[in-house]
Write a protein that holds these residues in place. Sequence first.
Motif, PDB file in Angstrom:
ATOM      1  N   GLY A 117      56.610  44.861  24.498  1.00  0.00           N
ATOM      2  CA  GLY A 117      55.748  44.573  25.580  1.00  0.00           C
ATOM      3  C   GLY A 117      54.347  44.254  25.286  1.00  0.00           C
ATOM      4  N   GLY A 118      53.597  43.096  25.695  1.00  0.00           N
ATOM      5  CA  GLY A 118      52.368  42.860  25.366  1.00  0.00           C
ATOM      6  C   GLY A 118      51.460  43.129  26.567  1.00  0.00           C
ATOM      7  N   ALA A 119      50.194  42.633  26.755  1.00  0.00           N
ATOM      8  CA  ALA A 119      49.232  42.985  27.584  1.00  0.00           C
ATOM      9  C   ALA A 119      49.274  41.625  28.660  1.00  0.00           C
ATOM     10  CB  ALA A 119      47.985  43.119  27.149  1.00  0.00           C
ATOM     11  N   VAL A 120      48.898  41.823  29.987  1.00  0.00           N
ATOM     12  CA  VAL A 120      48.651  40.833  30.869  1.00  0.00           C
ATOM     13  C   VAL A 120      47.275  41.427  31.588  1.00  0.00           C
ATOM     14  CG1 VAL A 120      49.209  40.139  33.177  1.00  0.00           C
ATOM     15  CG2 VAL A 120      51.056  40.784  31.401  1.00  0.00           C
ATOM     16  N   ALA A 121      46.626  40.175  31.621  1.00  0.00           N
ATOM     17  CA  ALA A 121      45.145  40.467  31.885  1.00  0.00           C
ATOM     18  C   ALA A 121      44.775  39.620  33.278  1.00  0.00           C
ATOM     19  CB  ALA A 121      44.028  39.901  30.842  1.00  0.00           C
ATOM     20  N   MET A 122      43.869  40.267  34.090  1.00  0.00           N
ATOM     21  CA  MET A 122      43.251  39.488  35.130  1.00  0.00           C
ATOM     22  C   MET A 122      41.934  38.823  34.920  1.00  0.00           C
ATOM     23  SD  MET A 122      43.239  39.178  38.745  1.00  0.00           S
ATOM     24  CE  MET A 122      44.282  40.388  39.330  1.00  0.00           C
ATOM     25  N   LEU A 123      42.025  37.692  35.117  1.00  0.00           N
ATOM     26  CA  LEU A 123      40.656  36.995  34.946  1.00  0.00           C
ATOM     27  C   LEU A 123      40.131  36.345  36.329  1.00  0.00           C
ATOM     28  CD1 LEU A 123      38.639  35.658  32.977  1.00  0.00           C
ATOM     29  CD2 LEU A 123      40.184  33.718  32.658  1.00  0.00           C
ATOM     30  N   ASP A 124      39.073  36.886  36.750  1.00  0.00           N
ATOM     31  CA  ASP A 124      38.468  36.281  38.023  1.00  0.00           C
ATOM     32  C   ASP A 124      37.495  35.303  37.800  1.00  0.00           C
ATOM     33  OD1 ASP A 124      37.131  36.214  40.517  1.00  0.00           O
ATOM     34  OD2 ASP A 124      37.329  38.233  41.232  1.00  0.00           O
ATOM     35  N   LEU A 125      37.722  34.056  38.036  1.00  0.00           N
ATOM     36  CA  LEU A 125      36.930  32.993  37.378  1.00  0.00           C
ATOM     37  C   LEU A 125      35.331  32.934  38.295  1.00  0.00           C
ATOM     38  CD1 LEU A 125      39.201  30.014  37.255  1.00  0.00           C
ATOM     39  CD2 LEU A 125      38.360  31.417  35.471  1.00  0.00           C
ATOM     40  N   SER A 164      38.455  31.646  43.257  1.00  0.00           N
ATOM     41  CA  SER A 164      38.110  31.671  44.557  1.00  0.00           C
ATOM     42  C   SER A 164      36.746  30.902  44.715  1.00  0.00           C
ATOM     43  CB  SER A 164      38.143  33.258  45.125  1.00  0.00           C
ATOM     44  OG  SER A 164      37.168  33.966  44.248  1.00  0.00           O
ATOM     45  N   GLY A 165      36.291  30.422  43.638  1.00  0.00           N
ATOM     46  CA  GLY A 165      34.987  29.886  43.452  1.00  0.00           C
ATOM     47  C   GLY A 165      34.800  29.444  41.808  1.00  0.00           C
ATOM     48  N   LEU A 166      33.900  28.525  41.566  1.00  0.00           N
ATOM     49  CA  LEU A 166      33.713  28.326  40.422  1.00  0.00           C
ATOM     50  C   LEU A 166      31.999  27.998  40.270  1.00  0.00           C
ATOM     51  CD1 LEU A 166      36.460  25.400  39.328  1.00  0.00           C
ATOM     52  CD2 LEU A 166      36.397  27.898  38.678  1.00  0.00           C
ATOM     53  N   TYR A 188      42.542  31.721  46.612  1.00  0.00           N
ATOM     54  CA  TYR A 188      41.781  32.718  47.548  1.00  0.00           C
ATOM     55  C   TYR A 188      41.156  31.584  48.707  1.00  0.00           C
ATOM     56  CZ  TYR A 188      42.830  37.144  45.612  1.00  0.00           C
ATOM     57  OH  TYR A 188      43.325  38.196  45.036  1.00  0.00           O
ATOM     58  N   SER A 189      40.356  31.113  48.378  1.00  0.00           N
ATOM     59  CA  SER A 189      39.684  30.206  49.040  1.00  0.00           C
ATOM     60  C   SER A 189      39.012  29.067  48.047  1.00  0.00           C
ATOM     61  CB  SER A 189      38.218  30.401  49.589  1.00  0.00           C
ATOM     62  OG  SER A 189      37.648  29.351  50.581  1.00  0.00           O
ATOM     63  N   VAL A 190      39.752  27.763  48.151  1.00  0.00           N
ATOM     64  CA  VAL A 190      39.652  26.663  47.129  1.00  0.00           C
ATOM     65  C   VAL A 190      39.479  25.247  47.710  1.00  0.00           C
ATOM     66  CG1 VAL A 190      40.889  28.131  45.435  1.00  0.00           C
ATOM     67  CG2 VAL A 190      42.108  26.348  46.835  1.00  0.00           C
ATOM     68  N   ASP A 191      38.737  24.545  46.851  1.00  0.00           N
ATOM     69  CA  ASP A 191      38.567  23.045  47.389  1.00  0.00           C
ATOM     70  C   ASP A 191      39.466  22.580  46.157  1.00  0.00           C
ATOM     71  OD1 ASP A 191      37.038  23.225  45.188  1.00  0.00           O
ATOM     72  OD2 ASP A 191      34.964  22.767  46.136  1.00  0.00           O
ATOM     73  N   ASP A 192      39.367  20.956  46.188  1.00  0.00           N
ATOM     74  CA  ASP A 192      39.876  20.330  45.351  1.00  0.00           C
ATOM     75  C   ASP A 192      39.732  20.433  43.799  1.00  0.00           C
ATOM     76  OD1 ASP A 192      41.515  17.801  46.553  1.00  0.00           O
ATOM     77  OD2 ASP A 192      39.820  18.445  47.676  1.00  0.00           O
ATOM     78  N   ARG A 193      38.376  20.915  43.377  1.00  0.00           N
ATOM     79  CA  ARG A 193      37.983  21.179  42.106  1.00  0.00           C
ATOM     80  C   ARG A 193      38.533  22.492  41.675  1.00  0.00           C
ATOM     81  NH1 ARG A 193      33.400  24.100  41.337  1.00  0.00           N
ATOM     82  NH2 ARG A 193      32.883  23.699  43.442  1.00  0.00           N
ATOM     83  N   ALA A 225      48.422  26.241  35.711  1.00  0.00           N
ATOM     84  CA  ALA A 225      48.988  27.544  35.560  1.00  0.00           C
ATOM     85  C   ALA A 225      50.688  27.231  35.812  1.00  0.00           C
ATOM     86  CB  ALA A 225      48.565  28.543  36.703  1.00  0.00           C
ATOM     87  N   ASP A 226      51.416  28.193  35.082  1.00  0.00           N
ATOM     88  CA  ASP A 226      52.803  28.166  35.094  1.00  0.00           C
ATOM     89  C   ASP A 226      53.376  28.231  36.562  1.00  0.00           C
ATOM     90  OD1 ASP A 226      53.968  28.631  32.238  1.00  0.00           O
ATOM     91  OD2 ASP A 226      52.314  29.833  32.302  1.00  0.00           O
ATOM     92  N   GLU A 227      52.898  29.354  37.337  1.00  0.00           N
ATOM     93  CA  GLU A 227      53.071  29.194  38.710  1.00  0.00           C
ATOM     94  C   GLU A 227      51.995  29.425  39.715  1.00  0.00           C
ATOM     95  OE1 GLU A 227      55.639  32.701  39.507  1.00  0.00           O
ATOM     96  OE2 GLU A 227      57.052  31.689  37.956  1.00  0.00           O
ATOM     97  N   VAL A 228      51.608  29.068  40.749  1.00  0.00           N
ATOM     98  CA  VAL A 228      50.500  28.893  41.624  1.00  0.00           C
ATOM     99  C   VAL A 228      50.855  29.385  42.968  1.00  0.00           C
ATOM    100  CG1 VAL A 228      48.542  27.598  42.735  1.00  0.00           C
ATOM    101  CG2 VAL A 228      49.397  26.871  40.508  1.00  0.00           C
ATOM    102  N   TYR A 229      50.231  30.623  43.410  1.00  0.00           N
ATOM    103  CA  TYR A 229      50.487  31.223  44.733  1.00  0.00           C
ATOM    104  C   TYR A 229      49.301  31.084  45.482  1.00  0.00           C
ATOM    105  CZ  TYR A 229      54.945  32.729  42.636  1.00  0.00           C
ATOM    106  OH  TYR A 229      56.192  32.578  42.221  1.00  0.00           O
ATOM    107  N   ALA A 230      49.671  31.300  46.905  1.00  0.00           N
ATOM    108  CA  ALA A 230      48.514  31.394  47.739  1.00  0.00           C
ATOM    109  C   ALA A 230      48.908  32.413  48.666  1.00  0.00           C
ATOM    110  CB  ALA A 230      48.394  30.136  48.811  1.00  0.00           C
ATOM    111  N   LEU A 231      47.709  33.099  49.228  1.00  0.00           N
ATOM    112  CA  LEU A 231      47.896  34.159  50.257  1.00  0.00           C
ATOM    113  C   LEU A 231      48.134  33.654  51.589  1.00  0.00           C
ATOM    114  CD1 LEU A 231      44.630  36.481  49.020  1.00  0.00           C
ATOM    115  CD2 LEU A 231      47.033  36.754  48.450  1.00  0.00           C
TER     116      LEU A 231
END
Length: 838
Positions: A285-293, A339-341, A371-376, A384-390
């Motif tokens: 088992g390895g690690a999974v990280a959270m990256l908030d752009l 949710s923003g760049l 979360y809240s995204v535009d085209d960019r 990503a491998d999988e993309v989900y929306a709330l």
Amino acid sequence: MRALSLLLLLLPGLALAQTGLIVQPATPPRGVTLPPTSAALVDEATALSVNPAGLRFVGPGQLFYLHERNLARDQLGDGLYLGTSLLGGLGAGFSLEWMRGRGLPDYRKTSFGLALGSRKLSLGVGYHNLSSRDASLDRLSGFDLGLTVRPTRFLSVAAVVKDVNAPVEGPFTLPRRYNLAVGVRPFGERVTLGADYLASEGAWDEGRLTYTLQAAVVPGLGLGAGFSHGLGSDRSLALQFAATLDSSRFGVTYAGGGAEGGGLDHVVAVRLSSQKYPALRLGGGGAVAMLDLDDELRERGGTLALLGFSEPDPYLRLTRWLDEATKDPRLEGVVLKVSGLPGVDWGKADELHQAVLRMRAAGKKVLAILYSVDDREYFVASAADEVYALPSSVLLINGLAAHVLSVGGTMEKLGVSWDVARVGEYKTAPEQLTRRDMSPAERETLEAYLDRQTAHDVAAVTKARRITPERLQEAWSTGILTAARARELGLVDGLLLPEELEDKLKKLVPGATYEPTYSPRDEREPRWTGRRRIAVVPVLGTISGGKSRKSPLGGEAIAGAETVALALERAQRDPTVAAIVVRVDSGGGDVLASELMYRAVLEAKKHKPVIASMGDVAASGGYYTAMGADEIWASPTTLTGSIGVFFLKPALRGLLGDKLGVNQETITRAPMADVLDAWRPWTEAEQKAVQAWVDAAYDDFITQVSVARKLDKAKVDAVARGRVWAGSAAREHGLVDAMGGLTDAVEAARKRAKVPAGEELDLVVMGDARGPFSSLGGEPGVDASLPPELNLGAVLELNVEPALPPGVQALVREVGLDAPWMLEPGLKAVQPYSLKVR
């Protein structure tokens, strides 16, 4: 007591005082036995017992507890060792050791040590004091001196003098002793070999040789062995074996061994550390990280930034994190929160898209949550491998549009006119101030760029999501997508509730563990010397003279020619820097400053390979700076080119005189003495004079482009004249060498420097703007040392907190008023408009 001391002498992995001791009848024992090590190898808190110079390599805080037991000799020992590295290349250590046993006086050994140096050279001093109820042993103390030199990754050499003062207390004498040691790593960090020669002063032919083997079998599992034999009258042999199991912050070692005629000696060592060690992974088992752009891309300023402790540009920091995480075998997955760049336009968005694809190619699983995204922003997440929306996500995925704001009509109402001298119908930068609408040339450029950007967006997204272009077009026609509609069209894989994330991760990355504090470089570095480096010299924001800094209004960054030139000079002189990457994300600025940067690039590439990497924009002066490099890399949608110059001057008499009643009278002694005066418009002669100046500057610009890019000057003129190109189009015209982001440019620099494929390199930013106090004694970010004096002007100019609210900042930037340098005398080479594509 003599027999027991002799046994301690023969054990091969003992502390230096033990292994090197030529025993005299009244010599006391020297401390707790260590697992197999060497004066040239030791680099943990226990270094204080062997070689105090090793304290420099300890790293953040360590605590070791050792217990020793010899059943045959009825000897017990306990040791507590603390070590840490401090600021300024300083290491410190403290230890307490308790020894007791049959036929020995009980005693406590207290030690302190300091070491100063770098990863290549360290000098250390240690102090030891014995205390005991035995009055003849109490207060016996000595000083040790140590030196460790690690010139390469594969070699370590050490010299230690123990008990420099040769202390005498009652019947006990501690002679001055010497240890010369060498360590080698013939196969990298997996296997380490050491050899020590130990002898007392005046008894060189009675010394001993100790040999050490340390092997990292797999991460978290290490084996060790030691062998010792005498060279003089004492030819006895001794042997010791050890095994170590490590988790991130906890480790345990068992060492057992003995000597001829002695009993088996057992040592157990326990480690606690604030720094992580390579850990034994059970079950894979390895690690999974959270990256908030959104969070990672925000400036991390504040009070510390004023003192020079601010971090590099957030985007460069994120790029380095992604590259290191991709190579980290511990990491198995990433949750990408989108949710923003901040500060990212389409060029850098393409780099992030490619970075996610590289991570997947390296075997990492990436799950993106919208979360809240535009085209960019969706463009980045789609990789990503999988993309989900709330369920309540805001999905503004509705196609691209370009916006250009013109204030010519406003200027007319204010009574302000503008004098302009420029070359090329596409050099339209002044038109934001002089026109009410787009010129045909400006519209032609924008249409071409938008076509390129849209085509690239469609191709990349549909390929990553495995959907047809028609599906994406259908999403664009909706306007604002609901999460359910996005799932129907295939833009997302499903709707996700926060409480469902854990189950999704278990399916995507079986057996992995979520690590909220994951960092690619948070493990202890086993290397003896640092890696060679690729220096990244940033040219970010508007180009100007002086030092790199922030706009007083909280707008774009300013790339100072002085900072960039000095960073390039230091990079080319630094022997650890293999190559240089000039990272350009600038629409240009002052012509003279751009010229100085260009000349600095030309000088640097005489000494080392220089690669240019273009981000969102490398136009006009930004392109001028980059074109001197050995290679130029751009993203397909990087705003590139705008080769041209202009001069802009307002005439304020209509506003100040006619409307506000201000009067100015001028007395001159030459026909052109007030040619740059902002009160009145130019005369016909003045217009011709300034235009001639601009024409000469433009001719010099395209001449330099033709030389740097090895292109015909007439061909350069045809693609110049202020025209802005997408990166892919710029490559077709010879202005750019290859398509790719910063990571690709770094790899190109590596190849140009002929760095072997297996050699790991570090990425270091040189010349990044820091807090104002850090710039007072030198260049900001080039020399981050605290300055001897303060400069109030610099402090005011580089106010960390924006002076205007974000909404007002945006308006100010749109109309070009966050750049007061535009109104300063001098030629300008800047992109023709403030372009936003959303």
